[in-house]
Motif scaffolding. Sequence first.
Motif, short mmCIF file in Angstrom:
data_model
loop_
_atom_site.label_atom_id
_atom_site.label_comp_id
_atom_site.label_asym_id
_atom_site.label_seq_id
_atom_site.Cartn_x
_atom_site.Cartn_y
_atom_site.Cartn_z
N ASP A 122 0.76 -1.20 -0.05
CA ASP A 122 0.03 -0.23 -0.06
C ASP A 122 0.82 1.41 -0.05
N TRP A 123 2.19 1.08 0.36
CA TRP A 123 2.94 2.34 0.50
C TRP A 123 3.47 2.72 -0.86
N GLU A 124 2.98 3.75 -1.53
CA GLU A 124 3.36 4.19 -2.89
C GLU A 124 4.85 4.27 -3.17
N PHE A 125 5.56 5.05 -2.27
CA PHE A 125 6.99 5.06 -2.34
C PHE A 125 7.85 4.04 -1.87
N SER A 126 7.66 2.69 -2.13
CA SER A 126 8.43 1.68 -1.58
C SER A 126 8.56 0.63 -2.78
N SER A 127 9.59 -0.26 -2.85
CA SER A 127 9.67 -1.33 -3.92
C SER A 127 8.57 -2.39 -3.90
N ALA A 128 7.95 -2.36 -2.77
CA ALA A 128 6.93 -3.11 -2.47
C ALA A 128 5.55 -2.86 -3.12
N SER A 129 5.75 -1.65 -3.68
CA SER A 129 4.53 -1.28 -4.38
C SER A 129 4.36 -1.66 -5.63
N LEU A 130 3.28 -1.68 -6.48
CA LEU A 130 3.36 -2.06 -8.04
C LEU A 130 4.30 -1.10 -8.78
N LEU A 131 4.14 0.18 -8.44
CA LEU A 131 5.05 1.34 -9.06
C LEU A 131 6.59 0.89 -8.82
N GLY A 132 6.84 0.81 -7.65
CA GLY A 132 8.14 0.71 -6.95
C GLY A 132 8.93 -0.56 -7.66
#
Length: 142
Positions: A122-132
Motif C-alpha cells: 500500500d505504501w506508494e514510495f516503496s519497492s513493495a508497491s506496484l510502481l516501485g
Amino acid sequence: MVTKVFKDRQRLGSDSANAKILLGSLNHLRATDRIKLFAFCLMPDHLHVAFCLLPGEELSEVVRSFSKFTALQINRHRSKSGSVWQEGFHDRHCRDRDELVSLCEYIEHNPVRAGLADVASDWEFSSASLLGNGMLDREWWP
C-alpha cells in the motif's frame, strides 16, 4: 543497505514531488550503471535503499552524488536553499543472500511497522508497491 535521514527529521518524504525526485535519482543511478537496486522505501523523514555497487563505484561517492543532486532538486522545488540531508549515512553490508532477503523485507515493511500502511504494498514510495517493484534489479540477486 543505506539509510539516509532528512536534516532535522524534516518530513520531506511526504511530498510527492520530492518522492519523484528521489525515485528518479535512484533510477538514474541504475540507468548509468552505478548500482543494481534491490529494495527501497521512502519514509516521511528518511530513506532506506538496498543495492549492489557496480564495478568501479565507491559507496561514499554514490551516496554523495545522490545526496547532492537530490538536495539541489528538492530545494529548487521548495524555492529554498540549505541542507536537505543530515550529514553522513548509515550503511550495512550484506554477507549472503539470506541477509539480503531479510534486509529487503525490513525495508519494504517499514511503513507497516510505523503505522503508515496496513500492508507493505500500500505504501506508494516503496519497492513493495506496484510502481516501485518495476524499478528493481532482483534478477541480480546472488
